[in-house]
Design a protein around this motif. Structure first.
Motif, PDB file in Angstrom:
ATOM      1  N   VAL A 570      -1.364   9.501  -6.212  1.00  0.00           N
ATOM      2  CA  VAL A 570      -0.578   9.130  -5.036  1.00  0.00           C
ATOM      3  C   VAL A 570      -0.376   7.624  -5.090  1.00  0.00           C
ATOM      4  O   VAL A 570      -1.317   6.852  -4.927  1.00  0.00           O
ATOM      5  CB  VAL A 570      -1.294   9.529  -3.726  1.00  0.00           C
ATOM      6  CG1 VAL A 570      -0.482   9.093  -2.518  1.00  0.00           C
ATOM      7  CG2 VAL A 570      -1.542  11.022  -3.699  1.00  0.00           C
ATOM      8  N   SER A 571       0.837   7.214  -5.378  1.00  0.00           N
ATOM      9  CA  SER A 571       1.095   5.786  -5.542  1.00  0.00           C
ATOM     10  C   SER A 571       2.334   5.398  -4.762  1.00  0.00           C
ATOM     11  O   SER A 571       3.267   6.174  -4.604  1.00  0.00           O
ATOM     12  CB  SER A 571       1.275   5.427  -7.021  1.00  0.00           C
ATOM     13  OG  SER A 571       2.373   6.136  -7.559  1.00  0.00           O
ATOM     14  N   SER A 572       2.298   4.210  -4.267  1.00  0.00           N
ATOM     15  CA  SER A 572       3.428   3.647  -3.529  1.00  0.00           C
ATOM     16  C   SER A 572       3.299   2.135  -3.605  1.00  0.00           C
ATOM     17  O   SER A 572       2.199   1.580  -3.505  1.00  0.00           O
ATOM     18  CB  SER A 572       3.417   4.105  -2.069  1.00  0.00           C
ATOM     19  OG  SER A 572       4.369   3.380  -1.311  1.00  0.00           O
ATOM     20  N   ARG A 573       4.414   1.465  -3.808  1.00  0.00           N
ATOM     21  CA  ARG A 573       4.376   0.019  -3.962  1.00  0.00           C
ATOM     22  C   ARG A 573       3.764  -0.665  -2.741  1.00  0.00           C
ATOM     23  O   ARG A 573       3.063  -1.664  -2.862  1.00  0.00           O
ATOM     24  CB  ARG A 573       5.802  -0.490  -4.203  1.00  0.00           C
ATOM     25  CG  ARG A 573       5.875  -1.998  -4.391  1.00  0.00           C
ATOM     26  CD  ARG A 573       7.311  -2.438  -4.546  1.00  0.00           C
ATOM     27  NE  ARG A 573       7.412  -3.891  -4.557  1.00  0.00           N
ATOM     28  CZ  ARG A 573       8.549  -4.555  -4.433  1.00  0.00           C
ATOM     29  NH1 ARG A 573       9.685  -3.890  -4.292  1.00  0.00           N
ATOM     30  NH2 ARG A 573       8.550  -5.869  -4.450  1.00  0.00           N
ATOM     31  N   ARG A 627      -9.267  -3.716  12.582  1.00  0.00           N
ATOM     32  CA  ARG A 627      -8.616  -4.827  11.890  1.00  0.00           C
ATOM     33  C   ARG A 627      -7.495  -4.318  11.000  1.00  0.00           C
ATOM     34  O   ARG A 627      -6.535  -5.035  10.724  1.00  0.00           O
ATOM     35  CB  ARG A 627      -9.655  -5.594  11.067  1.00  0.00           C
ATOM     36  CG  ARG A 627     -10.700  -6.303  11.917  1.00  0.00           C
ATOM     37  CD  ARG A 627     -11.424  -7.376  11.128  1.00  0.00           C
ATOM     38  NE  ARG A 627     -12.175  -6.852  10.009  1.00  0.00           N
ATOM     39  CZ  ARG A 627     -13.423  -6.385  10.095  1.00  0.00           C
ATOM     40  NH1 ARG A 627     -14.049  -6.396  11.273  1.00  0.00           N
ATOM     41  NH2 ARG A 627     -14.063  -5.921   9.041  1.00  0.00           N
ATOM     42  N   ALA A 628      -7.596  -3.062  10.550  1.00  0.00           N
ATOM     43  CA  ALA A 628      -6.564  -2.487   9.686  1.00  0.00           C
ATOM     44  C   ALA A 628      -5.219  -2.376  10.390  1.00  0.00           C
ATOM     45  O   ALA A 628      -4.182  -2.303   9.726  1.00  0.00           O
ATOM     46  CB  ALA A 628      -7.005  -1.102   9.209  1.00  0.00           C
ATOM     47  N   ALA A 629      -5.222  -2.384  11.724  1.00  0.00           N
ATOM     48  CA  ALA A 629      -3.965  -2.243  12.468  1.00  0.00           C
ATOM     49  C   ALA A 629      -2.972  -3.334  12.098  1.00  0.00           C
ATOM     50  O   ALA A 629      -1.754  -3.125  12.111  1.00  0.00           O
ATOM     51  CB  ALA A 629      -4.245  -2.260  13.973  1.00  0.00           C
ATOM     52  N   ARG A 630      -3.501  -4.522  11.736  1.00  0.00           N
ATOM     53  CA  ARG A 630      -2.605  -5.645  11.442  1.00  0.00           C
ATOM     54  C   ARG A 630      -1.807  -5.450  10.160  1.00  0.00           C
ATOM     55  O   ARG A 630      -0.781  -6.093   9.968  1.00  0.00           O
ATOM     56  CB  ARG A 630      -3.421  -6.939  11.366  1.00  0.00           C
ATOM     57  CG  ARG A 630      -3.899  -7.425  12.723  1.00  0.00           C
ATOM     58  CD  ARG A 630      -4.820  -8.624  12.604  1.00  0.00           C
ATOM     59  NE  ARG A 630      -6.157  -8.229  12.166  1.00  0.00           N
ATOM     60  CZ  ARG A 630      -7.175  -9.068  12.021  1.00  0.00           C
ATOM     61  NH1 ARG A 630      -7.006 -10.353  12.240  1.00  0.00           N
ATOM     62  NH2 ARG A 630      -8.356  -8.642  11.642  1.00  0.00           N
ATOM     63  N   MET A 631      -2.260  -4.574   9.278  1.00  0.00           N
ATOM     64  CA  MET A 631      -1.505  -4.377   8.038  1.00  0.00           C
ATOM     65  C   MET A 631      -0.623  -3.129   8.088  1.00  0.00           C
ATOM     66  O   MET A 631      -0.010  -2.761   7.087  1.00  0.00           O
ATOM     67  CB  MET A 631      -2.459  -4.289   6.844  1.00  0.00           C
ATOM     68  CG  MET A 631      -3.368  -3.085   6.814  1.00  0.00           C
ATOM     69  SD  MET A 631      -4.430  -3.138   5.351  1.00  0.00           S
ATOM     70  CE  MET A 631      -5.325  -1.589   5.494  1.00  0.00           C
ATOM     71  N   ARG A 636       4.394  -8.535   4.129  1.00  0.00           N
ATOM     72  CA  ARG A 636       4.719  -9.017   2.786  1.00  0.00           C
ATOM     73  C   ARG A 636       5.813  -8.193   2.124  1.00  0.00           C
ATOM     74  O   ARG A 636       5.674  -7.728   0.988  1.00  0.00           O
ATOM     75  CB  ARG A 636       3.472  -9.029   1.914  1.00  0.00           C
ATOM     76  CG  ARG A 636       2.446 -10.056   2.375  1.00  0.00           C
ATOM     77  CD  ARG A 636       1.336 -10.226   1.389  1.00  0.00           C
ATOM     78  NE  ARG A 636       0.418 -11.291   1.791  1.00  0.00           N
ATOM     79  CZ  ARG A 636      -0.643 -11.671   1.089  1.00  0.00           C
ATOM     80  NH1 ARG A 636      -0.931 -11.071  -0.056  1.00  0.00           N
ATOM     81  NH2 ARG A 636      -1.414 -12.651   1.525  1.00  0.00           N
ATOM     82  N   GLY A 637       6.889  -7.995   2.839  1.00  0.00           N
ATOM     83  CA  GLY A 637       8.030  -7.249   2.314  1.00  0.00           C
ATOM     84  C   GLY A 637       7.927  -5.752   2.442  1.00  0.00           C
ATOM     85  O   GLY A 637       8.870  -5.023   2.110  1.00  0.00           O
ATOM     86  N   ASP A 674       2.095   4.932   3.758  1.00  0.00           N
ATOM     87  CA  ASP A 674       3.211   3.999   3.604  1.00  0.00           C
ATOM     88  C   ASP A 674       4.266   4.362   4.634  1.00  0.00           C
ATOM     89  O   ASP A 674       3.976   5.074   5.612  1.00  0.00           O
ATOM     90  CB  ASP A 674       3.764   4.004   2.179  1.00  0.00           C
ATOM     91  CG  ASP A 674       4.291   5.376   1.751  1.00  0.00           C
ATOM     92  OD1 ASP A 674       4.472   6.262   2.636  1.00  0.00           O
ATOM     93  OD2 ASP A 674       4.523   5.578   0.552  1.00  0.00           O
ATOM     94  N   GLN A 675       5.499   3.894   4.438  1.00  0.00           N
ATOM     95  CA  GLN A 675       6.527   4.164   5.439  1.00  0.00           C
ATOM     96  C   GLN A 675       6.951   5.627   5.477  1.00  0.00           C
ATOM     97  O   GLN A 675       7.598   6.071   6.425  1.00  0.00           O
ATOM     98  CB  GLN A 675       7.752   3.274   5.200  1.00  0.00           C
ATOM     99  CG  GLN A 675       8.542   3.577   3.929  1.00  0.00           C
ATOM    100  CD  GLN A 675       8.045   2.777   2.742  1.00  0.00           C
ATOM    101  OE1 GLN A 675       6.855   2.490   2.638  1.00  0.00           O
ATOM    102  NE2 GLN A 675       8.973   2.411   1.855  1.00  0.00           N
ATOM    103  N   HIS A 676       6.586   6.399   4.428  1.00  0.00           N
ATOM    104  CA  HIS A 676       7.037   7.795   4.350  1.00  0.00           C
ATOM    105  C   HIS A 676       6.037   8.791   4.918  1.00  0.00           C
ATOM    106  O   HIS A 676       6.422   9.905   5.298  1.00  0.00           O
ATOM    107  CB  HIS A 676       7.355   8.154   2.893  1.00  0.00           C
ATOM    108  CG  HIS A 676       8.388   7.274   2.255  1.00  0.00           C
ATOM    109  ND1 HIS A 676       9.681   7.216   2.720  1.00  0.00           N
ATOM    110  CD2 HIS A 676       8.284   6.383   1.225  1.00  0.00           C
ATOM    111  CE1 HIS A 676      10.368   6.345   1.983  1.00  0.00           C
ATOM    112  NE2 HIS A 676       9.547   5.826   1.076  1.00  0.00           N
ATOM    113  N   GLY A 677       4.775   8.440   4.944  1.00  0.00           N
ATOM    114  CA  GLY A 677       3.790   9.392   5.443  1.00  0.00           C
ATOM    115  C   GLY A 677       2.389   9.032   5.015  1.00  0.00           C
ATOM    116  O   GLY A 677       2.100   7.887   4.642  1.00  0.00           O
TER     117      GLY A 677
END
Length: 885
Positions: A570-573, A627-631, A636-637, A674-677
């Motif tokens: 499972v990889s995503s940029r 703290r993870a909420a901030r990311m 960073r794009g 990521d943005q997809h799920g």
């Protein structure tokens, strides 16, 4: 114990003191009860052989205060039981090994209830009652103080006398082996003299009843808790990251927050809380405005406010203009510096302007004395504002000798007043925390989230197979199968037992793949190099497979190895690695964790936590506390992560721990989003090694889920439909409409008083309930086409039936009301029968109630349902009804 028993303890009319004291100790007790003894309401007698042999007690008191060691008190229990004296306050040491158990056993054997052992007493300032060794009483007030430590209670009272802070009740609960903190909280919930509660706590004897009582009282009165014992001396070896991350104190913190109470960490903060609560301010938000006559103090206060998690209020344009009109030197952002040359009138006007800003939830007024100014003049300006203030107003008068008189004047006027900025900010922080925690308290999530129902049958079969093999740790594939049964997205995993088999699996699912060692004896795979990512071809896979197998066997020669799992990479940029976990606390049951995940999870130590069950509001707040909420936002794009999908995973894990009480711990690490799920890449689930299913539904949880299973439909005699469900906090308006629509006779029969509507506190108490200690069922009907108001709900309440547990936890007291329009339709019988069924399932043994003697219809219905009916011997205007369940 009958409901009025604690009223007899805290508001007694007659007191009997039996003691083994002499000299100064006896003189102290005699002095504090001097007035009571003089008018015959109290009596002191020494413990003696003659007393132990007496056929009758020298008086019939409401409470007996025993001032003697535990062995002596145990010896007196048979006589107290024979004399029908059922309520005892014990103050004394333990004279020998096992004396506490002997005292408790003797008290239970003879039907005596005990506050203690080893309580140093109670004070009821408003009643002039000092039944304690705490020293002089503080003045009457609206704050109740409960403590497990007598020395801490005594020092707090000494401070209160100096500060002029009053109390409604001061009680030391001692070892709380019989009457405990939960029962005292139940009393305070109904005590009209108490507006707020402060607790010093060292431990909890019955966690579920304590949390239930705390949730109930925090619905209507602010509660602040100082708990000692934050760092246990022992640690348990961890089988999961979850257990390594969480300590018992962390869970206690989460429990208090969910109950709607506020926790303070330091003794000085407890005093800040008492001052603020004594002012009777009620919280409304966390936006603090600071007004000072100098820059330095305001900046110190602002720094501490931000460090404490408060928000500095952003003042509106109109407020800024008014401040500049008062003083050209004024800063127009928080902290507001009105200028060192501002006189008392300007300072008071500035505080008033800021107070009126709708973006401000509370104001801290900081005054630093100047050589040419009079601190008393500034204090008088603040007192004039306080008399009409609708928001918290807190004062900090810096300095000492020059401001002593003005600080005393402010405190006497009811304004919380402090010497330095930090405790003043803490005082407002307590109020803000109460407001924030009340939002959590109002949530009543069901056990199962909306959407697809879980495959409970498959989950049960899987667990039965694992437990049947005598195992507690699920394999990764078993863990993912259990997660999939609850619709939690997982990376599909297959087990290979040879390099060739792994190659076939990889060709089926597609490269790149991940290899993971599969062993019931290896806790963390990465510790033995048992994970390899991004394998991109057959040759690389076969070489890596054999290398991993040989390496793990060398590093963990005793471990049983089932094979090597193969799953898609499972990889995503822009993927983020998160973590979701569950631990089972010894006191409060399952706890959910959320934070940053990956290999460095224990280094990050990101551990926001919440007690299940969750709904979307609670899941979102859990994410926000990490703290993870901030990311998870744009970063960073990277596009924002799919937070809705993360919330859904939390909701599904909440379902899992609600419905599967056998679970001890869960690790979902990492959770790739990521943005997809979102997808669970690695999962580890540990079951309880010894599990005994309880008699109560969701008995393994500290907070009962909303009882969705009770919802059903019924028909009245005229064929019209009605729906049954448990009450919810959002029913407040509907319940008020229901009460207002009753005839005067119906309202009188229900409340035994002439009422037109419910007060806000009553509405909160009747709708924001804890489903473990009480139940309220509503019958609702459609409004039909006659409803004209666009804002009106599509349904309305036609009847309400409720019960609440008695302090003995085995019986309950009920009440029922049917709207006039639906009386005579059989609704009352159906609603009461539904309530009886719930009480039986809850395991209760008896249901009691009181009915006005003139309410013949109600008595007829009770007989029809099998209740016994008899006239109250103490009040012939009432009838007592009772049903053995």
């Amino acid at each position: 114990m009958e409901k009025h028993a604690l009223t007899r303890l805290f508001d007694p009319q007659r007191i009997w003191v039996v003691h083994a004291l002499a000299g100064a100790d006896l003189q102290q007790v005699s002095t504090v009860l001097d007035d009571w003894i003089a008018d015959g309401r109290a009596r002191l007698d020494p413990l003696s052989p003659a007393l132990l042999a007496a056929d009758a007690a020298p008086m019939m008191p409401d409470v007996v205060w025993l001032l003697m060691d535990a062995d002596q008190a145990a010896e007196l229990m048979p006589r107290l039981g024979a004399w029908q004296l059922r309520l005892v306050l014990h103050t004394g040491s333990c004279g020998s090994a096992g004396c506490i158990e002997r005292l408790l056993g003797a008290a239970r054997a003879h039907g005596v209830r005990l506050l203690g052992p080893d309580s140093i007493g109670l004070q009821r300032p408003g009643h002039g009652l000092n039944l304690s060794l705490l020293g002089p009483m503080p003045p009457p007030g609206s704050v109740a103080f409960l403590a497990q430590s007598g020395s801490l209670a005594a020092s707090t009272m000494d401070w209160a006398l100096d500060q002029g802070v009053g109390f409604s009740l001061v009680a030391t609960v001692g070892a709380q082996r019989d009457i405990d903190m939960a029962e005292v909280l139940d009393f305070l919930a109904a005590d009209l003299a108490t507006e707020s509660i402060v607790i010093y706590l060292e431990g909890v004897r019955e966690p579920r009843s304590f949390l239930s009582a705390l949730r109930a009282v925090a619905t209507i009165k602010p509660v602040v808790v100082l708990k000692a014992g934050r760092f246990p001396a022992t640690a348990v070896a961890a089988q999961t990251h979850s257990r390594a991350l969480v300590g018992e104190d962390d869970v206690f913190d989460a429990a208090l927050r969910r109950a709607g109470a506020v926790r303070v960490r330091f003794f000085v903060q407890l005093f800040s809380a008492v001052k603020c609560l004594a002012s009777r301010y009620r919280p409304s938000g966390r936006r603090l405005a600071i007004v000072a006559n100098g820059g330095g103090p305001g900046l110190l206060a602002a720094d501490w406010a931000l460090e404490s998690g408060l928000a500095l209020a952003s003042l509106g344009a109109e407020t800024a203009q008014q401040l500049l009109a008062l003083s050209g030197e004024a800063t127009i952002t928080t902290p507001v510096d009105i200028g060192e040359r501002a006189d008392a009138a300007t300072f008071g006007a500035a505080v008033a302007v800021v107070m009126n800003d709708p973006a401000v939830d509370g104001v801290l007024a900081l005054h630093a004395p100047k050589a040419d100014s009079d601190p008393l003049a500034y204090a008088h300006r603040l007192i004039a504002l306080h008399e009409r203030a609708a928001k918290p107003l807190i004062a900090c008068w810096l300095g000492d000798r020059r401001v002593l008189e003005s600080r005393a004047l402010l405190s006497h006027a009811g304004i919380p007043t402090f010497r330095t900025p930090e405790p003043a900010v803490d005082a407002f922080g307590n109020l803000a925390s109460f407001y924030r925690n009340q939002q959590l308290r109002w949530q009543t999530p069901p056990a199962l989230a909306e959407g697809k129902w879980p495959d409970l049958e498959s989950a049960r079969l899987l667990l039965a197979d694992v437990l049947g093999q005598g195992r507690a740790l699920l394999s990764e594939m078993e863990s993912k199968a259990l997660l999939a049964a609850f619709h939690i997205p997982v990376a599909h995993t297959q087990l290979s037992r040879s390099p060739q088999e792994a190659t076939l699996i990889a060709q089926q699912i597609g490269y790149p793949v991940v290899l993971k060692i599969s062993s019931p004896d290896i806790t963390h795979k990465s510790d033995v190099d048992g994970v390899l990512l991004d394998v991109r071809g057959a040759r690389q896979l076969q070489l890596a497979w054999q290398t991993m197998m040989d390496g793990v066997r060398a590093r963990a020669p005793e471990a049983r190895i089932d094979g090597i799992a193969v799953e898609p990479m499972v990889s995503s940029r822009h993927a983020r690695e998160l973590y979701v976990g569950v631990v089972t606390d010894a006191l409060f049951g399952p706890v959910l964790l959320f934070g940053a995940g990956g290999r460095a999870i224990e280094i990050y130590a990101d551990r926001a936590m919440e007690l299940p069950p969750l709904n979307r509001f609670l899941a979102r707040r859990l994410i926000e506390r990490s703290r993870a909420a901030r990311m998870l936002g744009p970063w960073r794009g990277a596009a924002p992560a799919a937070i809705d999908a993360v919330e859904q995973v939390l909701l599904r894990v909440s379902e899992l721990v609600c419905e599967v009480p056998e679970i001890a711990e869960i690790d979902l690490n990492p959770l790739i989003v990521d943005q997809h799920g979102v997808s669970v890449v690695d999962a580890r689930i540990l079951l309880k090694r010894s599990f005994e299913p309880g008699n109560l539904p969701y008995g393994h949880m500290a907070i009962m889920p909303y009882p969705t299973a009770l919802e059903r439909e019924g028909l009245m005699r005229d064929g019209s439909a009605w729906r049954l469900r448990a009450i919810r906090p959002e029913d407040a308006d509907s319940l008020q409409e229901f009460v207002r629509s009753m005839s005067e006779e119906t309202r009188y029969f229900r409340f035994v008083a002439s009422v037109k509507e419910l007060a806000p506190r009553q509405l909160a108490r009747y709708t924001q309930i804890d489903y473990w200690r009480e139940m309220a069922l509503v019958a609702e009907v459609d409004r039909g086409p006659a409803a004209t108001s666009e804002s009106a709900a599509p349904t309305r309440i036609a009847g309400v039936a409720r019960y609440m547990l008695n302090p003995d936890m085995h019986s309950c007291e009920f009440a029922i009301a049917i709207g006039d329009a639906w009386q005579g339709q059989g609704l009352g019988v159906q609603l009461m029968q539904a309530l009886i069924d719930v009480a039986r399932e809850r395991g209760l043994q008896r249901m009691d109630g009181m009915v006005l003697a003139e309410n013949r219809k109600m008595q007829k219905m009770m007989r029809k349902l099998g209740f016994s009916v008899r006239v109250d011997p103490d009040d012939t205007s009432m009838v007592l009804v009772s049903l053995a369940l």
